[in-house]
Design a protein around this motif. Sequence first.
Motif, PDB file in Angstrom:
ATOM      1  N   SER A   1      -4.127  -7.817  -1.574  1.00  0.00           N
ATOM      2  CA  SER A   1      -5.204  -7.844  -0.406  1.00  0.00           C
ATOM      3  C   SER A   1      -6.323  -9.091  -0.044  1.00  0.00           C
ATOM      4  O   SER A   1      -6.960  -9.179   1.197  1.00  0.00           O
TER       5      SER A   1
ATOM      6  N   SER B   1      -5.668   6.614  -1.497  1.00  0.00           N
ATOM      7  CA  SER B   1      -4.795   5.824  -0.554  1.00  0.00           C
ATOM      8  C   SER B   1      -5.167   6.002   1.065  1.00  0.00           C
ATOM      9  O   SER B   1      -5.355   5.073   1.567  1.00  0.00           O
TER      10      SER B   1
ATOM     11  N   LEU C   1      -1.347  -4.692  -5.156  1.00  0.00           N
ATOM     12  CA  LEU C   1      -2.168  -4.549  -3.836  1.00  0.00           C
ATOM     13  C   LEU C   1      -3.522  -5.184  -3.934  1.00  0.00           C
ATOM     14  O   LEU C   1      -3.949  -5.936  -3.107  1.00  0.00           O
TER      15      LEU C   1
ATOM     16  N   LEU D   1      -7.057   2.351   2.904  1.00  0.00           N
ATOM     17  CA  LEU D   1      -6.517   1.659   4.338  1.00  0.00           C
ATOM     18  C   LEU D   1      -7.249   1.600   5.444  1.00  0.00           C
ATOM     19  O   LEU D   1      -7.362   0.214   5.678  1.00  0.00           O
TER      20      LEU D   1
ATOM     21  N   TRP E   1       0.849  -1.225   0.097  1.00  0.00           N
ATOM     22  CA  TRP E   1       0.044   0.124  -0.161  1.00  0.00           C
ATOM     23  C   TRP E   1       0.807   1.122   0.079  1.00  0.00           C
ATOM     24  O   TRP E   1       0.426   2.342  -0.567  1.00  0.00           O
TER      25      TRP E   1
ATOM     26  N   CYS F   1      -1.007  -0.621  -7.691  1.00  0.00           N
ATOM     27  CA  CYS F   1      -2.368  -0.938  -7.187  1.00  0.00           C
ATOM     28  C   CYS F   1      -2.939  -2.202  -7.604  1.00  0.00           C
ATOM     29  O   CYS F   1      -3.784  -2.755  -6.931  1.00  0.00           O
TER      30      CYS F   1
END
Length: 616
Positions: free
Chosen positions: A553, A600, A549, A604, A504, A546
């Motif tokens: 995730s 961002s 991520l 998070l 991230w 991205c």
Amino acid sequence: MKPTADTLNPWQRAAHRLAQVCVGLVLFMIAVGAMVTTIRAGDTNPGWSWRFWEWITTWWSSEGGRAFEDGHRVIGTLVGFAGIALAVAMWKGEKGGRRWLGTIALGLIAAQGLLGGLRVLVVSDAEVRDAVLGMTGGGHDVELRRAVKAMIHGVTAQVIFASLACIAVVTSPRWIAAWSVQKSEAALGTRRLSVVAGLLVTVQLALGTIVRQTGEHVLVHVTGACTVTLAVLWLLLRVFRHHGQFAPLRRIGMALGVLLVVQVFLGITPWILTNGNLISFEPGSPVALMRTAHVTVGALILALSAVLALWLHRLVVSATPDEHGALPEYPLMQRLHDYWVLTKARLSALVMVTVAAGYLLALRRMPDLFDMGTALVGVAMVAAGVAALNQYIERDRDVLMNRTRNRPLPSGRMNPREALAFGLTMVLAGTLLLLFMVNWLCALLTFLTAVIYVCVYTPMKTRTTLNTLVGAITGALPPVAGWAAATGTIGLEAFVLFAILYVWQLPHFWAIARLYREDYERGGMKMLAIADKEGGFIAGQIALWCVVLLVVSFLPVLVGMAGSLYAVGALVLGLGFLASGILNAVMRTRATTRGVFFASLIYLPLLLGVLLADVW
């Protein structure tokens, strides 16, 4: 010009009078509360109700310890109403930051009332007691934790009293008069010593509350008394020697000296009279009266120490910096704000979110709030110290960049040695707190984070564009430290959190670097955004990571840490973040880069929130 009440507007005059009323009421409340704890009358009225007027009726008919307990509650109610009036008067009569002083005081008063009510319910209501003890470590040092809660309740009252005394001073005509400020070589040392003395008095009052509640740790309290006495005497010597021309300083100093002597007498005499058995159930006995007076005088000493520090910051400034190594003086509120900036409080708050997430995810149940709070405070102290050390190291480069040149160090408002001492103290104190109050693994991970950030990442920022990859390690370790704080171990799930936080940070910080590209270039920083003048490469990297991520995730689902709720949330949030990255890669404008940055910040906390909701 002789100050008079006519120099204040009607609301200011009302605020000053109300502050004086609050000071008197809170001191009376502290005295009655001290008698309640002295004669062990805190449990004589086990009930607690929002219908505060019932206390007044029961107080009239109460006897013995119950009368003191109910009287304590009645006085607290009056303080609450007076605090409301004070907050309104200051909001109407003052401007700028001063108008918030009454509101802050009211918030402290409200918090104190809630603490008092909760303490009563913990004693009287089995369900509340079990719930609170379950959240704060039931079954483990329960009596000590009850004493700690009583300490917080008692010290908060004394801090409120000192705060209201300061408000009464700053709202007075005498405060706003045109004083001739003294320039002295001793000014900076005296002012700092006044702050240290006030903090030592506060700690000593806390230790005294523990002694009153448990009857133990007397030697520690006596040692603290000796330390406070020496610090206050040293402060008074400096005040009378270097700054005695000011009447407020002389009068406060004389009163403080007299109260110090009285306090020592009140502390020693009951101990001698009872051979160390200080409990007395008779309100009118000499021992009970002296112990009550001991607490009350302690509150007065704290208030006078705070007021003395306030006047010193108003009347005394340092001599020429070129000759004596001191820095130009600036107002107390500016100094406090500069310490706030020095700690990078907003960044530290984000760190606290990730630590709390790691802690809660490791437990998967309601945490011990005492232990969790201790861990958060310890990590926050280290984070604040690291931020200060980072600004100390980069102070010469910060002065070259627009977004950092007004920080305390590059602007010249704060001495670099002061920032260095503050940073080292915070890192050391936070690490020791984690080591002795949490566990060694959490302390090690937090200290390792500090070392990497200060000793590796910070120097790398001027040497290689790879610094972001190293810096991301320090940002990914806090949730692992939170996990270690909760369990004392590191499992696979902790590494999953590390991976998510690490990935991230790359689009997050590359977006920042792109936004402040010119600043970083002026400061001599080696950033990918500087090497990529057109911005195409870094925009592509942001979009690429991205995507990474989005994939990473889903690790909590793959390792069995989370289920379908989190999977859906991670997909939606990841696609939204990716959309901002793709839009930025296509358009490459400042607005789209800023969009990635804000995306961002939203991504998070929401991702961690969805993960917590699924796990819990």
